[in-house]
Design an enzyme around this catalytic site. Structure first.
Site, short mmCIF file in Angstrom:
data_model
loop_
_atom_site.label_atom_id
_atom_site.label_comp_id
_atom_site.label_asym_id
_atom_site.label_seq_id
_atom_site.Cartn_x
_atom_site.Cartn_y
_atom_site.Cartn_z
N GLU A 285 5.37 4.54 -7.57
CA GLU A 285 6.21 4.77 -6.57
C GLU A 285 5.88 5.64 -5.84
O GLU A 285 6.41 5.20 -4.37
CB GLU A 285 7.85 4.68 -6.82
CG GLU A 285 7.97 3.39 -7.23
CD GLU A 285 8.33 2.37 -6.42
OE1 GLU A 285 7.24 1.14 -5.91
OE2 GLU A 285 9.07 1.94 -6.38
N THR B 145 8.52 2.07 4.03
CA THR B 145 9.89 2.55 3.13
C THR B 145 9.55 4.52 3.51
O THR B 145 10.78 5.42 3.66
CB THR B 145 9.05 3.22 1.41
OG1 THR B 145 10.04 1.76 0.86
CG2 THR B 145 10.73 4.14 0.36
P1 ADP Z 1 8.72 -2.04 -0.41
O1 ADP Z 1 9.49 -1.03 -0.50
O2 ADP Z 1 8.48 -3.20 -0.79
O3 ADP Z 1 7.85 -1.72 -2.15
P2 ADP Z 1 6.60 -0.33 0.35
O4 ADP Z 1 7.05 -0.14 1.44
O5 ADP Z 1 7.67 1.16 -1.33
O6 ADP Z 1 7.77 -1.24 0.41
O7 ADP Z 1 5.88 -0.12 -0.58
C1 ADP Z 1 4.82 -0.56 0.33
C2 ADP Z 1 3.44 0.20 0.54
O8 ADP Z 1 2.73 0.82 -0.87
C3 ADP Z 1 2.29 0.09 1.12
O9 ADP Z 1 2.01 1.62 2.14
C4 ADP Z 1 0.71 -0.14 -0.25
O10 ADP Z 1 -0.25 0.12 1.15
C5 ADP Z 1 1.42 0.26 -0.91
N1 ADP Z 1 0.50 -0.22 -1.91
C6 ADP Z 1 -0.31 0.18 -2.51
N2 ADP Z 1 -0.85 -0.46 -3.40
C7 ADP Z 1 0.26 -1.99 -3.87
C8 ADP Z 1 0.66 -3.07 -4.33
N3 ADP Z 1 0.08 -3.32 -6.04
N4 ADP Z 1 1.89 -3.85 -4.28
C9 ADP Z 1 2.35 -3.63 -3.07
N5 ADP Z 1 1.88 -2.01 -2.89
C10 ADP Z 1 1.22 -1.00 -3.06
#
Ligand code: ADP
Length: 306
Positions: free
Chosen positions: A128, A181
């Protein structure tokens, strides 16, 4: 054990009254992940289907979370990770958390469970941190533990599991616009008034009490957020119309899921959830915005073996 396939569920964080400390686990949507031991002493993301995400282990949350776990164990076992990405990144239903939680759950199982699920939370939080710049636990905790999770303290980390009233259902609307986020965190005020704090902790305490007493009306009254929602909701198309619509159709409560753009409605029973879902479907269909709509029970077990 050489390999494991897992279902890594989506989650709803914040639930209006519990910014960064409250979340629940869904069972309608989740990633599927295959994790295998390799002989290379390194963690590799070998395949991602469904979304365009980084294959470098240090740029993918799954790789970062697994490396955090392995460095705590102080062993040089390598793993190959395949992700069938069903939760869209940036959706607000814990896409990054699902990958982090699923990966550490599987690696821990393959290694003979050196850590409890509670202990896995802090490794998943490293994912995260990569995704959002903030090591929050309100998605990874419910993804791992299932049900409702409350983060009592971040330092030291203390996460409590709360009871799940049987009839609770969740309807999720995901308007297909991406809100990172990182961006939606940056617009939040860093200071709040005492009056807002009093309202918020009153609601959070009442929500927890209502889960224990299965008081569905109190659950509804507690789902309020005067701190984050007024600012973040501006980013979500037709937020106020949706709030009025789901209230008219009998939902218990409504708010932003995580950092949005998804919104959630908590409902009592499948019949009411279907009614709320259909009302949202009718309302959003002519709005020129693509969307996804789910209806889910609360997933009580979290990540599971497939
Ligand atoms: P969510 O709240 O849906 O998790 P976020 O914005 O917190 O969305 O997270 C997405 C971010 O994390 C994107 O920038 C994405 O490229 C990165 N990321 C890296 N690895 C992963 C993964 N395995 N799954 C999802 N997002 C990923």
């Amino acid at each position: 054990m050489e390999q494991l396939k897992v279902f890594a569920p989506a989650t709803v964080a914040n639930l209006s009254c519990g910014f960064d400390v409250l979340g629940c686990c869904l069972d309608s949507v989740g990633d599927e992940m295959l994790i295998k031991k390799n002989d290379l002493k390194t963690v590799r993301i070998t395949r991602i289907s469904g979304q365009d995400l980084p294959l470098e282990a240090d740029k993918n949350v799954a790789g970062v979370a697994v490396n955090a776990l392995l460095s705590e164990l102080n062993i040089d076992q390598g793993f190959d990770i395949e992700i069938d990405k069903k939760i869209k990144p940036g959706s607000g239903i814990g896409s990054s958390a699902a990958s982090s939680a699923g990966a550490v759950f599987a690696v821990n199982k393959i290694m003979g469970e050196p850590f409890t699920k509670q202990e896995l939370i802090s490794f998943a939080m490293k994912g995260e941190l990569l995704a959002s710049g903030n090591a929050h636990a309100d998605n990874v905790a419910p993804a791992l533990l299932g049900g409702f999770s409350l983060v009592r303290s971040y330092c030291p980390l203390e996460v409590l599991s709360l009871p799940v009233p049987e009839e609770l259902r969740v309807v999720i609307l995901h308007p297909l616009i991406e809100i990172k986020t990182k961006d939606s965190r940056s617009i939040i005020k860093q200071n709040i008034s005492l009056k807002s704090a009093i309202n918020q902790w009153g609601n959070l305490g009442a929500f927890v009490s209502a889960l224990y007493t299965k008081d569905y009306d109190l659950i509804g009254r507690s789902l309020q957020d005067e701190i984050v929602e007024p600012i973040r909701s501006i980013l979500i198309p037709y937020f106020n119309d949706l709030a009025a619509l789901v209230a008219f159709n009998g939902a218990l409560g409504f708010g932003i899921s995580g950092s949005g753009p998804s919104v959630y409605a908590l409902c009592r029973g499948d019949k009411n959830a279907t009614k709320v879902k259909n009302a949202i479907q009718n309302f959003y269909s002519d709005k020129m915005i693509d969307f996804e709509l789910h209806q889910s029970s609360i997933n009580k077990s979290g990540v599971r073996i497939l």
